[in-house]
Design a protein around this motif. Structure first.
Motif, mmCIF file in Angstrom:
data_model
loop_
_atom_site.group_PDB
_atom_site.id
_atom_site.type_symbol
_atom_site.label_atom_id
_atom_site.label_comp_id
_atom_site.label_asym_id
_atom_site.label_seq_id
_atom_site.Cartn_x
_atom_site.Cartn_y
_atom_site.Cartn_z
ATOM 1 N N ALA A 191 1.121 -1.368 -0.047
ATOM 2 C CA ALA A 191 -0.106 -0.254 0.077
ATOM 3 C C ALA A 191 1.396 1.391 0.076
ATOM 4 C CB ALA A 191 -0.605 -0.214 1.081
ATOM 5 N N MET A 192 2.030 1.592 0.816
ATOM 6 C CA MET A 192 3.140 2.422 0.728
ATOM 7 C C MET A 192 3.426 2.438 -0.760
ATOM 8 S SD MET A 192 4.566 5.101 2.270
ATOM 9 C CE MET A 192 4.262 4.510 4.159
ATOM 10 N N LYS A 193 3.809 1.554 -1.392
ATOM 11 C CA LYS A 193 4.396 1.651 -2.216
ATOM 12 C C LYS A 193 3.260 2.661 -3.830
ATOM 13 C CE LYS A 193 6.475 -0.411 -6.798
ATOM 14 N NZ LYS A 193 5.933 0.160 -7.078
ATOM 15 N N VAL A 194 2.345 1.809 -3.422
ATOM 16 C CA VAL A 194 1.308 2.787 -4.314
ATOM 17 C C VAL A 194 0.932 4.432 -4.088
ATOM 18 C CG1 VAL A 194 -1.359 3.370 -5.102
ATOM 19 C CG2 VAL A 194 -0.398 0.884 -4.631
ATOM 20 N N ILE A 195 0.565 4.960 -2.445
ATOM 21 C CA ILE A 195 0.301 6.146 -2.381
ATOM 22 C C ILE A 195 1.822 6.801 -2.947
ATOM 23 C CG2 ILE A 195 0.885 5.944 -0.829
ATOM 24 C CD1 ILE A 195 -1.373 7.505 -1.050
ATOM 25 N N SER A 196 2.722 6.237 -2.653
ATOM 26 C CA SER A 196 3.906 6.634 -3.224
ATOM 27 C C SER A 196 4.356 7.149 -4.627
ATOM 28 C CB SER A 196 5.218 6.554 -2.139
ATOM 29 O OG SER A 196 5.369 6.022 -1.041
ATOM 30 N N ASP A 197 3.409 5.861 -5.246
ATOM 31 C CA ASP A 197 3.781 6.046 -6.578
ATOM 32 C C ASP A 197 2.822 7.528 -6.827
ATOM 33 O OD1 ASP A 197 6.032 4.647 -6.785
ATOM 34 O OD2 ASP A 197 5.196 2.716 -7.641
ATOM 35 N N MET A 198 1.377 7.349 -6.269
ATOM 36 C CA MET A 198 0.320 8.494 -6.838
ATOM 37 C C MET A 198 0.845 9.724 -6.054
ATOM 38 S SD MET A 198 -2.798 6.215 -5.692
ATOM 39 C CE MET A 198 -4.296 7.584 -5.088
ATOM 40 N N GLY A 199 2.016 10.436 -5.340
ATOM 41 C CA GLY A 199 2.061 11.664 -4.483
ATOM 42 C C GLY A 199 3.388 11.860 -5.458
ATOM 43 N N ARG A 200 4.070 11.230 -6.257
ATOM 44 C CA ARG A 200 4.953 11.328 -7.007
ATOM 45 C C ARG A 200 4.572 12.182 -8.598
ATOM 46 N NH1 ARG A 200 8.514 7.763 -4.630
ATOM 47 N NH2 ARG A 200 7.393 5.674 -6.177
ATOM 48 N N GLU A 201 3.426 11.221 -9.090
ATOM 49 C CA GLU A 201 2.813 11.398 -10.072
ATOM 50 C C GLU A 201 1.841 13.090 -9.842
ATOM 51 O OE1 GLU A 201 -0.640 9.622 -13.168
ATOM 52 O OE2 GLU A 201 0.225 8.484 -11.629
ATOM 53 N N ALA A 202 0.773 13.011 -8.433
ATOM 54 C CA ALA A 202 0.355 14.491 -8.589
ATOM 55 C C ALA A 202 1.770 15.495 -8.870
ATOM 56 C CB ALA A 202 -0.109 14.065 -7.749
ATOM 57 N N LEU A 203 2.603 15.248 -7.753
ATOM 58 C CA LEU A 203 3.741 16.160 -7.305
ATOM 59 C C LEU A 203 4.275 16.355 -8.515
ATOM 60 C CD1 LEU A 203 5.150 18.260 -5.519
ATOM 61 C CD2 LEU A 203 6.655 16.428 -5.195
ATOM 62 N N TYR A 204 4.577 15.643 -10.315
ATOM 63 C CA TYR A 204 5.330 16.301 -10.731
ATOM 64 C C TYR A 204 4.594 16.297 -12.305
ATOM 65 C CZ TYR A 204 9.163 14.332 -7.881
ATOM 66 O OH TYR A 204 10.598 14.031 -7.534
ATOM 67 N N GLY A 205 2.978 15.868 -12.351
ATOM 68 C CA GLY A 205 2.349 16.115 -13.144
ATOM 69 C C GLY A 205 1.703 17.239 -12.731
ATOM 70 N N GLY A 206 1.345 17.808 -11.401
ATOM 71 C CA GLY A 206 0.578 18.809 -11.622
ATOM 72 C C GLY A 206 -1.004 18.526 -10.759
ATOM 73 N N SER A 207 -1.775 17.508 -10.982
ATOM 74 C CA SER A 207 -2.689 17.706 -10.643
ATOM 75 C C SER A 207 -2.970 16.514 -10.684
ATOM 76 C CB SER A 207 -3.327 17.417 -11.815
ATOM 77 O OG SER A 207 -4.696 16.526 -11.887
ATOM 78 N N MET A 208 -3.132 16.830 -8.452
ATOM 79 C CA MET A 208 -3.988 15.449 -7.960
ATOM 80 C C MET A 208 -5.464 14.931 -8.277
ATOM 81 S SD MET A 208 -3.317 16.954 -4.219
ATOM 82 C CE MET A 208 -3.604 15.377 -3.193
ATOM 83 N N GLN A 209 -6.122 15.664 -8.324
ATOM 84 C CA GLN A 209 -7.357 15.540 -8.623
ATOM 85 C C GLN A 209 -7.788 14.397 -10.381
ATOM 86 O OE1 GLN A 209 -10.564 18.395 -9.497
ATOM 87 N NE2 GLN A 209 -9.529 19.542 -8.140
ATOM 88 N N ALA A 210 -6.250 15.175 -10.776
ATOM 89 C CA ALA A 210 -6.413 14.264 -12.631
ATOM 90 C C ALA A 210 -5.857 12.072 -11.832
ATOM 91 C CB ALA A 210 -5.577 14.038 -12.844
ATOM 92 N N VAL A 211 -4.412 12.739 -10.730
ATOM 93 C CA VAL A 211 -4.865 11.125 -10.254
ATOM 94 C C VAL A 211 -5.500 10.427 -9.806
ATOM 95 C CG1 VAL A 211 -2.847 10.583 -8.800
ATOM 96 C CG2 VAL A 211 -1.736 11.927 -10.140
ATOM 97 N N ALA A 212 -6.104 11.164 -8.695
ATOM 98 C CA ALA A 212 -7.206 10.529 -7.717
ATOM 99 C C ALA A 212 -8.518 9.803 -8.471
ATOM 100 C CB ALA A 212 -7.643 12.084 -6.704
ATOM 101 N N LYS A 213 -8.473 11.080 -9.938
ATOM 102 C CA LYS A 213 -9.548 10.264 -10.205
ATOM 103 C C LYS A 213 -9.398 9.190 -11.321
ATOM 104 C CE LYS A 213 -12.384 13.957 -12.639
ATOM 105 N NZ LYS A 213 -12.976 15.160 -13.955
ATOM 106 N N ALA A 214 -7.778 8.666 -11.416
ATOM 107 C CA ALA A 214 -7.547 7.310 -11.551
ATOM 108 C C ALA A 214 -7.303 6.235 -10.619
ATOM 109 C CB ALA A 214 -6.391 7.990 -12.866
ATOM 110 N N LYS A 215 -6.492 6.758 -9.795
ATOM 111 C CA LYS A 215 -6.241 5.678 -9.168
ATOM 112 C C LYS A 215 -6.910 6.015 -7.513
ATOM 113 C CE LYS A 215 -2.213 5.740 -11.832
ATOM 114 N NZ LYS A 215 -0.560 5.630 -12.144
#
Length: 350
Positions: free
Chosen positions: A205-229
């Motif tokens: 679970a930690m790996k998944v949340i970490s990957d999601m956080g990095r994607e949101a940080l560098y991709g710039g959109s938490m909402q897009a990541v939230a919708k997908a994952k």
């Protein structure tokens, strides 16, 4: 119900249930609607109802419908009084006929096409048949439309529908009801969540949340990541949580973080008993009282409706003083006098 058993309910449709001004309300105007509604309910429930219970229901519905009809007829009578005053009976009949003709024309031009469309019929005869199955008729609907229209004209002429509300009244109401406008601290935020129950262990679970956080940080959109994952109920809305009061969340850890973290920045990974989270607080407000400036329009509308209601109540008091009412159940209508049970049928010649 025991008390209702002792209250009589006439059976002759020609029984006069009430006298309103110079008009009468007959049982035959009320009972078809009541009987039709009772039949519908009995057909739906398919139950055998004892006679005493049926009497109770029929009596209650009849009395309620009678009170409504009395009020409608009172307003109609008041409108006629405004038009003819103390004129002779023939002048009143002439004025009533003229207004009835106008109301009848409006019924056939506006109400009748709407009734036909709703019923899915083309002819007046078909509509009348359908209405009779419902305890009404075309003639009765026309009468009701005319009464309601004249009553509406009377109310419209007496009640100010757009009363002014001075600022001083708004401020006074605000000060009197200040406690109603107190609010707790509140915030709105974005959220990413990974539930422990959806993964083999916490490390996964930690790996998944970490990957999601990095994607949101560098991709710039938490909402897009939230919708997908994201794995929380608000994921389909991009993990966006609108204004929420402090202390209302089930997760005390999240609640504490939301109301202490800096706004506009992604948090570190937050752990509670069920999941890992990453949040970003978008806005936060401290506890306090909403200023009167923000509430001015809402308070103005509240006061406006109060004034309209008070105006309507005053109009009804005036109507009750002008239009005498006698009812078989006087306790159901303010100011009504007792009416002896009589029939509108002509007496038989001996």
């Amino acid at each position: 119900m025991d008390a209702a058993k002792a209250v009589p309910l006439p059976s002759d449709p020609a029984t006069v249930m009430a006298v309103v001004g110079q008009g009468r309300i007959l049982l035959g105007e009320l009972s078809p609607k009541v009987d039709s509604r009772i039949s519908q309910v009995l057909a739906q429930t398919n139950e055998k109802v004892p006679d005493d219970q049926l009497h109770f229901v029929r009596l209650k519905m009849t009395r309620g419908l009678l009170a409504q009809t009395i009020q409608t007829r009172m307003l109609r009578e008041a409108f006629l009084l405004d038009q003819v005053g103390t004129a002779a009976a023939d002048k009143r009949r002439e004025a009533e006929a003229t207004m009835s003709a106008k109301a009848r024309q409006m019924f056939y031009e506006t109400e009748l096409p709407s009734l036909k469309k709703k019923a899915g019929v083309d002819s007046n005869g078909e509509l009348d048949d359908m209405l009779r199955k419902e305890g009404s008729s075309l003639a009765l609907r026309q009468r009701e439309f005319m009464d309601q229209m004249l009553g509406h004209l009377y109310i419209r002429g007496k009640v100010n529908k757009d009363p002014s509300v001075p600022l001083a009244e708004i401020v006074e109401y605000y000060q009197t009801h200040r406690s109603d406008y107190e609010h707790k601290a509140r915030a709105r935020w974005e959220q990413l969540t990974v539930m422990f129950s959806n993964h083999p262990d916490r490390q996964a679970a930690m790996k998944v949340i970490s990957d999601m956080g990095r994607e949101a940080l560098y991709g710039g959109s938490m909402q897009a990541v939230a919708k997908a994952k994201s794995e929380e109920p608000f994921a389909s809305s991009g993990g966006l949580h609108n204004w929420t009061n402090q202390g209302s969340l089930a997760s005390t850890v999240l609640d504490q973080k939301i109301f202490t973290l800096p706004t506009g920045k992604m948090s570190e990974i937050i752990e509670d008993k069920d999941a890992f989270h990453i949040i970003r607080v978008l806005e936060r407000e401290d506890a306090g009282v909403s200023p009167v400036g923000e509430l001015q329009d809402d308070i103005s509308e509240v006061l406006r409706q109060k004034k309209i209601l008070a105006d309507q109540e005053n109009v009804m008091k005036e109507v009750r003083s002008r239009v005498p009412v006698w009812s078989l159940y006087p306790e159901d209508f303010p100011g009504a006098k007792p009416l002896m049970q009589v029939s509108a049928r002509p007496a038989l010649q001996r």
